[in-house]
Enzyme design. Structure first.
Site, mmCIF file in Angstrom:
data_model
loop_
_atom_site.group_PDB
_atom_site.id
_atom_site.type_symbol
_atom_site.label_atom_id
_atom_site.label_comp_id
_atom_site.label_asym_id
_atom_site.label_seq_id
_atom_site.Cartn_x
_atom_site.Cartn_y
_atom_site.Cartn_z
ATOM 1 N N SER A 2 -8.441 5.776 -7.186
ATOM 2 C CA SER A 2 -8.762 4.360 -7.003
ATOM 3 C C SER A 2 -7.462 3.575 -6.900
ATOM 4 O O SER A 2 -6.442 3.973 -7.499
ATOM 5 C CB SER A 2 -9.551 3.859 -8.216
ATOM 6 O OG SER A 2 -9.613 2.443 -8.204
ATOM 7 N N TYR A 47 -10.675 2.989 -17.074
ATOM 8 C CA TYR A 47 -10.982 3.516 -15.731
ATOM 9 C C TYR A 47 -9.679 3.733 -14.948
ATOM 10 O O TYR A 47 -9.468 4.787 -14.344
ATOM 11 C CB TYR A 47 -11.884 2.505 -15.019
ATOM 12 C CG TYR A 47 -12.170 2.798 -13.564
ATOM 13 C CD1 TYR A 47 -13.189 3.673 -13.192
ATOM 14 C CD2 TYR A 47 -11.432 2.179 -12.545
ATOM 15 C CE1 TYR A 47 -13.461 3.928 -11.858
ATOM 16 C CE2 TYR A 47 -11.701 2.428 -11.212
ATOM 17 C CZ TYR A 47 -12.712 3.292 -10.871
ATOM 18 O OH TYR A 47 -12.981 3.545 -9.551
HETATM 19 P P1 NAD Z 1 -21.349 5.205 -7.306
HETATM 20 O O1 NAD Z 1 -21.609 4.729 -8.679
HETATM 21 O O2 NAD Z 1 -22.299 4.821 -6.230
HETATM 22 O O3 NAD Z 1 -21.186 6.789 -7.254
HETATM 23 C C1 NAD Z 1 -20.718 7.555 -8.318
HETATM 24 C C2 NAD Z 1 -21.632 8.746 -8.458
HETATM 25 O O4 NAD Z 1 -21.141 9.602 -9.515
HETATM 26 C C3 NAD Z 1 -23.055 8.336 -8.857
HETATM 27 O O5 NAD Z 1 -23.965 8.983 -8.006
HETATM 28 C C4 NAD Z 1 -23.197 8.860 -10.281
HETATM 29 O O6 NAD Z 1 -24.505 9.251 -10.628
HETATM 30 C C5 NAD Z 1 -22.268 10.057 -10.233
HETATM 31 N N1 NAD Z 1 -21.876 10.506 -11.571
HETATM 32 C C6 NAD Z 1 -21.463 9.719 -12.614
HETATM 33 N N2 NAD Z 1 -21.237 10.503 -13.688
HETATM 34 C C7 NAD Z 1 -21.505 11.775 -13.300
HETATM 35 C C8 NAD Z 1 -21.459 13.019 -13.974
HETATM 36 N N3 NAD Z 1 -21.069 13.109 -15.253
HETATM 37 N N4 NAD Z 1 -21.816 14.137 -13.294
HETATM 38 C C9 NAD Z 1 -22.199 14.060 -12.001
HETATM 39 N N5 NAD Z 1 -22.255 12.911 -11.326
HETATM 40 C C10 NAD Z 1 -21.911 11.783 -11.967
HETATM 41 O O7 NAD Z 1 -19.896 4.663 -6.947
HETATM 42 P P2 NAD Z 1 -18.907 4.959 -5.728
HETATM 43 O O8 NAD Z 1 -18.231 3.700 -5.446
HETATM 44 O O9 NAD Z 1 -19.589 5.691 -4.631
HETATM 45 O O10 NAD Z 1 -17.853 5.901 -6.453
HETATM 46 C C11 NAD Z 1 -17.451 7.167 -5.976
HETATM 47 C C12 NAD Z 1 -16.015 7.403 -6.412
HETATM 48 O O11 NAD Z 1 -15.186 6.422 -5.777
HETATM 49 C C13 NAD Z 1 -15.803 7.223 -7.921
HETATM 50 O O12 NAD Z 1 -14.913 8.213 -8.387
HETATM 51 C C14 NAD Z 1 -15.159 5.854 -8.017
HETATM 52 O O13 NAD Z 1 -14.352 5.718 -9.158
HETATM 53 C C15 NAD Z 1 -14.355 5.828 -6.739
HETATM 54 N N6 NAD Z 1 -13.945 4.485 -6.307
HETATM 55 C C16 NAD Z 1 -14.863 3.572 -5.857
HETATM 56 C C17 NAD Z 1 -14.435 2.308 -5.468
HETATM 57 C C18 NAD Z 1 -15.363 1.255 -4.964
HETATM 58 O O14 NAD Z 1 -14.904 0.125 -4.677
HETATM 59 N N7 NAD Z 1 -16.664 1.527 -4.827
HETATM 60 C C19 NAD Z 1 -13.070 1.974 -5.538
HETATM 61 C C20 NAD Z 1 -12.183 2.915 -6.001
HETATM 62 C C21 NAD Z 1 -12.634 4.168 -6.366
#
Ligand code: NAD
Length: 245
Positions: A140, A154
């Site tokens: 991130s 985080y």
């Molecule tokens: P999201 O919440 O839609 O997806 C995250 C997924 O991880 C969910 O489906 C959740 O059920 C799953 N998850 C959580 N804990 C888990 C576990 N213990 N075992 C298995 N699955 C688990 O959010 P997203 O934005 O799609 O995030 C995906 C990745 O991108 C994450 O690592 C997040 O930190 C990163 N990220 C997202 C953003 C953003 O702006 N959306 C920015 C930077 C980084």
């Protein structure tokens, strides 16, 4: 006939994980969709993937919990028989607060989900991967800002995944296995609601040089590039998918 390559994406029932699953499928990969709780959404992603004519299976596992991780990889052995790409995508965010307000339960939950999971899944993947395989970690932009007053737990977990990327890339380079990382920033997904600010992307997009929030599909394409042979000389590297933040 050679079998298509296989990708495992953790946390792939929605958001960036689901978009990545669909994009790999479009490129001809068989896809293992890991999910923690939302079986109906995971099934829907698998159904969409099968429309590309490739194999898709779902598997429920909490990837921060070692017995679940071992079961997930046994499922891959039995169902797919190979593993070419691992995308360590699963991650969580919790409500905004300062360190003084954080309890150990919250901190441990964030760290185990966001970083222990990547250690465990990478270890199991590397037991199976052959020359040419690759791992892509999802970090991130917070790894660089530290996310003060909001989510330093985080941000620190994402800093750890950056360091894991650098060290592991060197550890497995002689096997011709590559390890890279994407750093998304302000992407429209449901994660921001879990972080207590559902409209976060719209609230902050004016701060981004490109002036808009990102789409999960835009992150998926960067992940695919790093995993693909087009990035065959790239390891221990990072792509920011953050609109210039
Ligand atoms: P999201 O919440 O839609 O997806 C995250 C997924 O991880 C969910 O489906 C959740 O059920 C799953 N998850 C959580 N804990 C888990 C576990 N213990 N075992 C298995 N699955 C688990 O959010 P997203 O934005 O799609 O995030 C995906 C990745 O991108 C994450 O690592 C997040 O930190 C990163 N990220 C997202 C953003 C953003 O702006 N959306 C920015 C930077 C980084």
């Amino acid at each position: 006939m050679t079998k298509p390559p296989v990708v495992l994406i953790t946390g792939a029932s929605r958001g960036i994980g689901a978009a990545t699953a669909l994009y790999f499928a479009e490129q001809g990969y068989s896809v293992c969709i890991n999910y923690k709780a939302d079986e109906a959404s995971a099934r829907l992603v698998a159904e969409k993937i099968r429309m590309f004519g490739v194999k898709a299976e779902i598997f429920k596992a909490d990837v921060s919990y070692e017995p679940d991780v071992l079961a997930l990889f046994l499922f891959i052995d039995e169902t797919f028989g190979r593993l070419d790409v691992l995308v360590n995508n699963a991650g969580i965010l919790k409500g905004q607060m300062t360190l003084l307000e954080m309890d150990a339960e919250r901190i441990n939950h964030i760290l185990s989900t966001n970083i222990t999971s990547a250690f465990l899944c990478s270890r199991e993947a590397l037991k199976r991967m052959l020359s040419g395989a690759s791992i892509v970690n999802v970090s991130s932009g917070a790894a660089k800002t530290g996310a003060p007053y909001e989510y330093i737990d985080y941000a620190a977990s994402k800093g750890a995944i950056d360091t894991l990327t650098i060290g592991l890339a060197k550890e497995v380079a002689t096997r011709n296995i590559r390890v890279n990382c994407v750093r998304p920033g302000l992407i429209y997904t449901d994660m921001h609601a879990d972080g207590g600010e559902p409209n976060r992307v719209d609230n902050l997009k004016h701060k981004l040089p490109l002036g808009r929030g990102g789409k999960a599909e835009e992150v998926a394409k960067a992940i695919y590039f790093l995993a693909s042979s087009d990035a065959s000389f790239t390891t221990g590297s990072f792509i920011d998918v953050s609109g210039g933040l």
